[in-house]
Motif scaffolding. Structure first.
Motif, PDB file in Angstrom:
ATOM      1  N   ASP A  67       0.739  -1.284  -0.153  1.00  0.00           N
ATOM      2  CA  ASP A  67      -0.091  -0.129   0.086  1.00  0.00           C
ATOM      3  C   ASP A  67       0.731   1.423  -0.088  1.00  0.00           C
ATOM      4  O   ASP A  67       0.375   2.369  -0.605  1.00  0.00           O
ATOM      5  CB  ASP A  67      -1.219   0.142   1.184  1.00  0.00           C
ATOM      6  N   ARG A  68       1.924   1.342   0.637  1.00  0.00           N
ATOM      7  CA  ARG A  68       2.808   2.201   0.607  1.00  0.00           C
ATOM      8  C   ARG A  68       3.496   2.608  -0.511  1.00  0.00           C
ATOM      9  O   ARG A  68       3.578   3.637  -1.013  1.00  0.00           O
ATOM     10  CB  ARG A  68       3.825   2.083   1.871  1.00  0.00           C
ATOM     11  N   SER A  71       1.037   4.415  -2.851  1.00  0.00           N
ATOM     12  CA  SER A  71       1.019   5.671  -2.271  1.00  0.00           C
ATOM     13  C   SER A  71       2.099   6.466  -2.972  1.00  0.00           C
ATOM     14  O   SER A  71       1.962   7.442  -3.471  1.00  0.00           O
ATOM     15  CB  SER A  71       0.755   5.966  -0.875  1.00  0.00           C
ATOM     16  N   THR A  97      -4.748  12.768   0.830  1.00  0.00           N
ATOM     17  CA  THR A  97      -4.381  11.385   1.477  1.00  0.00           C
ATOM     18  C   THR A  97      -2.985  11.205   1.044  1.00  0.00           C
ATOM     19  O   THR A  97      -2.418  10.356   1.624  1.00  0.00           O
ATOM     20  CB  THR A  97      -5.603  10.503   0.597  1.00  0.00           C
ATOM     21  N   GLU A  98      -2.465  11.673  -0.117  1.00  0.00           N
ATOM     22  CA  GLU A  98      -0.987  11.127  -0.336  1.00  0.00           C
ATOM     23  C   GLU A  98      -0.152  11.956   0.732  1.00  0.00           C
ATOM     24  O   GLU A  98       0.850  11.240   1.175  1.00  0.00           O
ATOM     25  CB  GLU A  98      -0.796  11.808  -1.726  1.00  0.00           C
ATOM     26  N   ALA A 101      -0.649   9.610   3.873  1.00  0.00           N
ATOM     27  CA  ALA A 101       0.345   8.469   3.726  1.00  0.00           C
ATOM     28  C   ALA A 101       1.605   8.673   3.589  1.00  0.00           C
ATOM     29  O   ALA A 101       2.246   7.809   4.467  1.00  0.00           O
ATOM     30  CB  ALA A 101       0.054   7.676   2.299  1.00  0.00           C
TER      31      ALA A 101
END
Length: 117
Positions: A67-68, A71, A97-98, A101
């Motif tokens: 997930d990272r 991102s 959201t970026e 993250a």
């Protein structure tokens, strides 16, 4: 399996947090940030990379790392599409959201602390 009273409260807290997010969403869309040229190029390279195969079954840790990486790739897309050079840095509007993250990854990796200004 019955949940403990603590986890029932945690689920309720999670729902409230989600409602706060829904309330904040129209207020905060993108933030203008500055990235070093090296970091911007690394993010853009993550966007340009083609991943082979499928993720398959993952541990929670593997899913978090993937997930990272996703991102990072989305930040790379923003850099590629909207980034503007400013000296040695790249100025780019990132989705909130970026930014979140990246900050969460930095906290988790102890690159920054919650006490940082």
């Amino acid at each position: 399996m019955d949940e403990s009273p603590e986890y029932i409260r945690y689920r309720q807290d999670s729902a409230v947090l989600a409602e706060i997010g829904r309330f904040l969403d129209p207020q905060v869309a993108r933030l203008t940030v500055r990235l070093s040229g090296d970091l911007a190029r690394a993010a853009a390279a993550a966007w340009d990379r083609d991943e082979e195969g499928e993720a398959g079954e993952e541990t929670a840790e593997q899913a978090r790392v993937r997930d990272r990486a996703a991102s990072l790739a989305l930040i790379g897309l923003a850099v590629s599409d909207r980034g503007v050079a400013s000296g040695e840095e790249i100025v780019v509007d990132l989705d909130v959201t970026e930014v979140a993250a990246a900050l969460l990854a930095a906290y988790d990796e102890d690159v920054i602390s919650l006490e940082s200004p």
